[in-house]
Design a protein around this motif. Structure first.
Motif, PDB file in Angstrom:
ATOM      1  N   TYR A  93      37.830  48.421  35.329  1.00 56.73           N
ATOM      2  CA  TYR A  93      37.723  48.224  36.777  1.00 56.73           C
ATOM      3  C   TYR A  93      37.934  46.755  37.122  1.00 56.73           C
ATOM      4  CZ  TYR A  93      35.851  48.299  41.524  1.00 56.73           C
ATOM      5  OH  TYR A  93      35.690  48.162  42.888  1.00 56.73           O
ATOM      6  N   VAL A  94      37.375  45.851  36.298  1.00 56.63           N
ATOM      7  CA  VAL A  94      37.584  44.414  36.513  1.00 56.63           C
ATOM      8  C   VAL A  94      39.055  44.065  36.319  1.00 56.63           C
ATOM      9  CG1 VAL A  94      37.028  42.109  35.644  1.00 56.63           C
ATOM     10  CG2 VAL A  94      35.222  43.832  35.852  1.00 56.63           C
ATOM     11  N   VAL A  95      39.687  44.651  35.304  1.00 53.97           N
ATOM     12  CA  VAL A  95      41.119  44.418  35.064  1.00 53.97           C
ATOM     13  C   VAL A  95      41.940  44.882  36.264  1.00 53.97           C
ATOM     14  CG1 VAL A  95      43.101  45.100  33.654  1.00 53.97           C
ATOM     15  CG2 VAL A  95      40.926  44.525  32.553  1.00 53.97           C
ATOM     16  N   ILE A  96      41.619  46.073  36.780  1.00 55.10           N
ATOM     17  CA  ILE A  96      42.338  46.611  37.936  1.00 55.10           C
ATOM     18  C   ILE A  96      42.104  45.732  39.165  1.00 55.10           C
ATOM     19  CG2 ILE A  96      42.473  48.572  39.523  1.00 55.10           C
ATOM     20  CD1 ILE A  96      41.778  50.364  37.089  1.00 55.10           C
ATOM     21  N   TRP A  97      40.893  45.231  39.293  1.00 56.68           N
ATOM     22  CA  TRP A  97      40.559  44.311  40.392  1.00 56.68           C
ATOM     23  C   TRP A  97      41.464  43.064  40.340  1.00 56.68           C
ATOM     24  CZ3 TRP A  97      34.936  41.991  41.033  1.00 56.68           C
ATOM     25  CH2 TRP A  97      34.888  41.222  42.194  1.00 56.68           C
ATOM     26  N   LEU A  98      41.633  42.515  39.156  1.00 58.68           N
ATOM     27  CA  LEU A  98      42.481  41.337  38.998  1.00 58.68           C
ATOM     28  C   LEU A  98      43.950  41.660  39.283  1.00 58.68           C
ATOM     29  CD1 LEU A  98      40.884  39.845  35.748  1.00 58.68           C
ATOM     30  CD2 LEU A  98      40.566  39.055  38.106  1.00 58.68           C
ATOM     31  N   LEU A  99      44.365  42.844  38.851  1.00 54.61           N
ATOM     32  CA  LEU A  99      45.755  43.248  39.096  1.00 54.61           C
ATOM     33  C   LEU A  99      46.017  43.530  40.570  1.00 54.61           C
ATOM     34  CD1 LEU A  99      46.304  45.664  36.052  1.00 54.61           C
ATOM     35  CD2 LEU A  99      47.287  43.377  36.348  1.00 54.61           C
ATOM     36  N   SER A 100      44.996  44.075  41.230  1.00 56.57           N
ATOM     37  CA  SER A 100      45.159  44.463  42.640  1.00 56.57           C
ATOM     38  C   SER A 100      45.013  43.276  43.592  1.00 56.57           C
ATOM     39  CB  SER A 100      44.117  45.527  43.011  1.00 56.57           C
ATOM     40  OG  SER A 100      44.218  46.645  42.175  1.00 56.57           O
ATOM     41  N   LYS A 101      44.313  42.230  43.140  1.00 59.29           N
ATOM     42  CA  LYS A 101      44.042  41.040  43.961  1.00 59.29           C
ATOM     43  C   LYS A 101      43.142  41.354  45.153  1.00 59.29           C
ATOM     44  CE  LYS A 101      48.312  38.735  42.575  1.00 59.29           C
ATOM     45  NZ  LYS A 101      49.566  38.081  43.017  1.00 59.29           N
TER      46      LYS A 101
END
Length: 458
Positions: A93-101
């Motif tokens: 979820y943190v990785v997706i957060w970083l990818l999504s901005k």
């Protein structure tokens, strides 16, 4: 069935589990998150995200012992699987957060976690039952000397389906007639002196018999030995705890970063707990107590007060007798059950008096009592004390001081940032499980549990 075939089948079953748990995440990614990241991936990028979750789940599954379907009850396996999936999902979820901005919607991730829990439960039940149907119990012998009753623990922990105890004998009886081990698959060695144990060990290795040994203090210290050659001879160099400077630097850096972040994040819990304690009996919120850390240095450990103000009005140090201790306040019972009473120790960590991982600090009075019967207890003071530790994660409420000492020395023998991180993550597993009081082997109920070169009582 050969051991190679046995291990291969188990490995395949465990990989199937990781694949099953990865499916809900993959669906969640492809159907929702992949379309909403700032720069959408193509096929290889999508594969990489799913593969990352797969690897994370296997890694945390090992930390939480989520794949040991032959060693744990179904409920324990499901709980461990849930923790491994939840931690992996959180990281992704943190990785997706970083990818999504931007902060992504968490609900699809929660739905994936529910699906993972269902599939993990199905796998755990199926794998557990299939294992015991496929693999018959191993013929097992328990060889003991000063420590008896290990065969009872096998039954108490539900492992009699894997280990069928067909023989129990003293070390002397076994050495006199080593052929008694013929036809045995597994041998447990409990409290046997090194000379006698080595005779049995050599026989077991020669005859392809698996052997489990409860280590003694000397064994644990020797496990830290550095292999080298001198005088054209093999040598084992053993010394006091002396980790590399870079390990100590990274460990201290982690202590500062994690404790500071935790203090900020948990500040609402601090405030609510302080108000509850103050409102209950108007006494002080915090309780400061003298404890021992590295090299016997004393420091004042901080806790939320969970006992009456006059809990030790006679000045005598006493260990808590557990949840039924009448000195514990109503609020104290709640914060102890949730481990909230330990949170102020984050301040000790930030000050450098305590580490996140290390042997738990003892009170000087209690440590002195232990040292009277178990002089080796002072060996725990080679390393800085910790908020959590190997003995806290893998021991039980009534694990004897001797066994906890052995666990702490196992940690001290192999300083490693990876091991520290494993213990940190494994601590999550015990936070939500009530203190266990499973039985211990007979002879394990002395006040301290002691050993010298000639005798061991656990």
């Amino acid at each position: 069935m050969t051991r190679f075939k046995h291990d291969l089948i188990l490995r395949i079953v465990k990989i199937m589990d990781a694949v099953l748990v990865t499916i809900p995440f993959a669906l969640c990614w492809y159907l929702y998150y992949a379309k909403r990241i700032a720069s959408p991936f193509y096929a290889k990028g999508d594969y990489l995200v799913v593969a990352l979750f797969f690897v994370l789940f296997i890694m945390f599954g090992r930390v939480y012992d989520a794949f040991l379907m032959s060693m744990y009850r179904i409920s324990e396996i499901v709980y461990a699987q849930f923790l491994a999936a939840a931690v992996s999902d959180f990281i992704m979820y943190v990785v997706i957060w970083l990818l999504s901005k931007h902060l992504p919607n968490i609900l699809p991730g929660v739905a994936a976690l529910v699906g993972q829990l269902v599939l993990a439960a199905i796998w755990a039940q199926g794998a557990h039952r299939a294992y015991f149907k496929t693999f018959p119990p191993q013929a097992t012998a328990v060889i003991y000397d000063t420590r008896q009753g290990l065969e009872k623990l096998i039954g108490q922990y539900g492992l009699d389906g894997k280990y069928k105890v067909v023989a129990t004998a003293t070390a002397a009886e076994c050495i006199e007639n080593l052929s008694m081990l013929d036809g045995i698959n597994t041998v447990f060695i409990s409290g046997v002196h090194s000379h006698d144990r080595n005779i049995i060990l050599k026989y077991c290795v020669e005859n392809n018999i698996t052997m489990f040994v409860i280590p003694r203090i000397g064994d644990t210290i020797m496990s830290s030995a550095h292999h080298m050659h001198m005088f054209h001879l093999p040598m084992l160099r053993v010394g006091r705890y002396n980790p590399q400077p870079e390990y100590l630097f990274i460990k201290r850096l982690l202590d500062i970063v994690i404790s500071a972040a935790a203090l900020i994040i948990l500040s609402p819990i601090f405030l609510a707990t302080a108000i509850a304690i103050k409102a209950t009996d108007h006494g002080p919120v915090f309780y400061k107590q003298t404890r021992l850390t590295k090299d016997g240095k004393e420091f004042g450990i901080l806790k939320f007060r969970s006992m009456r103000v006059d809990a030790e009005k006679d000045g005598i140090a006493r260990l808590s007798s557990g949840e039924h201790d009448d000195r514990i306040t109503p609020v104290g019972k709640v914060i102890r059950a949730c481990r909230v009473d330990e949170l102020p120790q984050l301040i000790n960590i930030l000050r450098g008096e305590l580490s996140i991982v290390g042997p738990r600090p003892e009170r000087p009075e209690i440590a002195a009592q232990y040292c009277e019967e178990m002089p080796e207890f002072s060996l725990r003071l080679q390393a800085k004390a910790g908020l959590t530790g190997y003995a806290q994660v893998y021991g039980k409420y009534n694990t004897t001081p001797y066994d906890k000492l052995t666990m702490d020395l196992m940690y001290i023998a192999h300083p490693s940032i990876i091991e520290d991180l494993k213990i940190m993550f494994a601590t999550v597993k015990i936070l939500f499980v009530p203190e266990s009081t499973e039985g211990v082997a007979e002879g394990a109920t002395t006040a301290m549990g002691q050993e010298n070169d000639d005798k061991m009582t656990v």
